[in-house]
Design a protein around this motif. Structure first.
Motif, PDB file in Angstrom:
ATOM      1  N   ARG A 230      33.396  53.327  44.583  1.00  0.00           N
ATOM      2  CA  ARG A 230      32.359  53.046  45.576  1.00  0.00           C
ATOM      3  C   ARG A 230      32.230  51.539  45.729  1.00  0.00           C
ATOM      4  O   ARG A 230      32.183  50.813  44.743  1.00  0.00           O
ATOM      5  N   ARG A 231      32.160  51.056  46.961  1.00  0.00           N
ATOM      6  CA  ARG A 231      32.028  49.625  47.227  1.00  0.00           C
ATOM      7  C   ARG A 231      30.671  49.338  47.850  1.00  0.00           C
ATOM      8  O   ARG A 231      30.179  50.109  48.672  1.00  0.00           O
ATOM      9  N   VAL A 232      30.111  48.182  47.479  1.00  0.00           N
ATOM     10  CA  VAL A 232      28.852  47.725  48.047  1.00  0.00           C
ATOM     11  C   VAL A 232      28.960  46.221  48.275  1.00  0.00           C
ATOM     12  O   VAL A 232      29.450  45.498  47.409  1.00  0.00           O
ATOM     13  N   VAL A 233      28.524  45.768  49.451  1.00  0.00           N
ATOM     14  CA  VAL A 233      28.425  44.346  49.743  1.00  0.00           C
ATOM     15  C   VAL A 233      27.035  44.116  50.319  1.00  0.00           C
ATOM     16  O   VAL A 233      26.648  44.760  51.296  1.00  0.00           O
TER      17      VAL A 233
ATOM     18  N   VAL B  49      28.762  41.687  45.487  1.00  0.00           N
ATOM     19  CA  VAL B  49      29.825  42.660  45.703  1.00  0.00           C
ATOM     20  C   VAL B  49      29.892  43.559  44.474  1.00  0.00           C
ATOM     21  O   VAL B  49      30.002  43.068  43.346  1.00  0.00           O
ATOM     22  N   GLY B  50      29.800  44.840  44.701  1.00  0.00           N
ATOM     23  CA  GLY B  50      29.860  45.804  43.607  1.00  0.00           C
ATOM     24  C   GLY B  50      30.987  46.787  43.804  1.00  0.00           C
ATOM     25  O   GLY B  50      31.265  47.206  44.934  1.00  0.00           O
ATOM     26  N   GLU B  51      31.639  47.125  42.712  1.00  0.00           N
ATOM     27  CA  GLU B  51      32.637  48.190  42.669  1.00  0.00           C
ATOM     28  C   GLU B  51      32.178  49.140  41.579  1.00  0.00           C
ATOM     29  O   GLU B  51      32.160  48.773  40.410  1.00  0.00           O
TER      30      GLU B  51
ATOM     31  N   SER C 231      37.259  53.590  51.915  1.00  0.00           N
ATOM     32  CA  SER C 231      37.969  52.337  51.658  1.00  0.00           C
ATOM     33  C   SER C 231      39.437  52.641  51.416  1.00  0.00           C
ATOM     34  O   SER C 231      39.793  53.742  50.996  1.00  0.00           O
ATOM     35  N   THR C 232      40.262  51.663  51.701  1.00  0.00           N
ATOM     36  CA  THR C 232      41.697  51.771  51.492  1.00  0.00           C
ATOM     37  C   THR C 232      42.117  50.585  50.634  1.00  0.00           C
ATOM     38  O   THR C 232      41.905  49.431  51.030  1.00  0.00           O
ATOM     39  N   GLN C 233      42.648  50.863  49.484  1.00  0.00           N
ATOM     40  CA  GLN C 233      43.112  49.800  48.581  1.00  0.00           C
ATOM     41  C   GLN C 233      44.441  49.280  49.114  1.00  0.00           C
ATOM     42  O   GLN C 233      45.425  50.013  49.153  1.00  0.00           O
ATOM     43  N   LEU C 234      44.477  48.040  49.549  1.00  0.00           N
ATOM     44  CA  LEU C 234      45.695  47.474  50.125  1.00  0.00           C
ATOM     45  C   LEU C 234      46.598  46.830  49.082  1.00  0.00           C
ATOM     46  O   LEU C 234      47.807  46.816  49.236  1.00  0.00           O
ATOM     47  N   GLU C 235      45.993  46.281  48.028  1.00  0.00           N
ATOM     48  CA  GLU C 235      46.768  45.661  46.955  1.00  0.00           C
ATOM     49  C   GLU C 235      46.031  45.859  45.642  1.00  0.00           C
ATOM     50  O   GLU C 235      44.811  45.990  45.622  1.00  0.00           O
ATOM     51  N   GLY C 236      46.758  45.828  44.556  1.00  0.00           N
ATOM     52  CA  GLY C 236      46.156  45.906  43.231  1.00  0.00           C
ATOM     53  C   GLY C 236      45.512  47.247  42.954  1.00  0.00           C
ATOM     54  O   GLY C 236      45.675  48.211  43.686  1.00  0.00           O
ATOM     55  N   LYS C 237      44.740  47.258  41.881  1.00  0.00           N
ATOM     56  CA  LYS C 237      44.077  48.477  41.440  1.00  0.00           C
ATOM     57  C   LYS C 237      42.568  48.339  41.650  1.00  0.00           C
ATOM     58  O   LYS C 237      41.968  47.360  41.235  1.00  0.00           O
ATOM     59  N   ALA C 238      41.974  49.324  42.279  1.00  0.00           N
ATOM     60  CA  ALA C 238      40.531  49.325  42.512  1.00  0.00           C
ATOM     61  C   ALA C 238      39.792  49.372  41.181  1.00  0.00           C
ATOM     62  O   ALA C 238      40.247  49.988  40.223  1.00  0.00           O
ATOM     63  N   GLN C 239      38.635  48.735  41.142  1.00  0.00           N
ATOM     64  CA  GLN C 239      37.814  48.714  39.936  1.00  0.00           C
ATOM     65  C   GLN C 239      36.714  49.769  39.964  1.00  0.00           C
ATOM     66  O   GLN C 239      35.932  49.869  39.045  1.00  0.00           O
ATOM     67  N   GLY C 240      36.636  50.535  41.011  1.00  0.00           N
ATOM     68  CA  GLY C 240      35.633  51.584  41.132  1.00  0.00           C
ATOM     69  C   GLY C 240      35.941  52.433  42.348  1.00  0.00           C
ATOM     70  O   GLY C 240      36.849  52.132  43.116  1.00  0.00           O
TER      71      GLY C 240
END
Length: 98
Positions: free
Chosen positions: A54-57, A7-9, A43-52
């Motif tokens: 772009r997301r990759v799984v 998982v990458g951010e 992407s939609t951040q539902l909780e907390g703060k995103a770390q990036g």
């Protein structure tokens, strides 16, 4: 055997140079039996703060397969293209085999 996930951010700072990484990395993933489940997109951040931004799984058949891909000469040769043109976090997770 439990599947494993990388998982990458990532936040890309130099899109032109990062594009070369984006062109080369899929072949290395496929070579080691991995496949993208998420590669960018909305992407939609539902909780907390995103770390990036772009997301990759990426899914692999096992933790060993994922580690072999990450440490492979093919991936290590292009890794500087990502690291020099973006910043982010990459983590390896075991899948749930319930």
């Amino acid at each position: 055997m439990t599947k494993a996930y990388i998982v990458g951010e990532i936040t890309v700072h130099n899109p032109e140079a990062y594009a070369l990484y984006g062109q080369k990395v899929p072949a290395t993933i496929a070579q080691y039996g991995g496949k993208y489940l998420v590669r960018g997109g909305t992407s939609t951040q539902l909780e907390g703060k995103a770390q990036g931004t772009r997301r990759v799984v990426i899914e692999f058949a096992s933790r060993a397969s994922a580690e072999t891909w990450y440490h492979s000469p093919e991936y290590q040769a292009i890794l500087p293209l990502r690291q020099n043109n973006s910043e982010g976090h990459l983590a390896l997770f075991d899948g749930y085999d319930g």
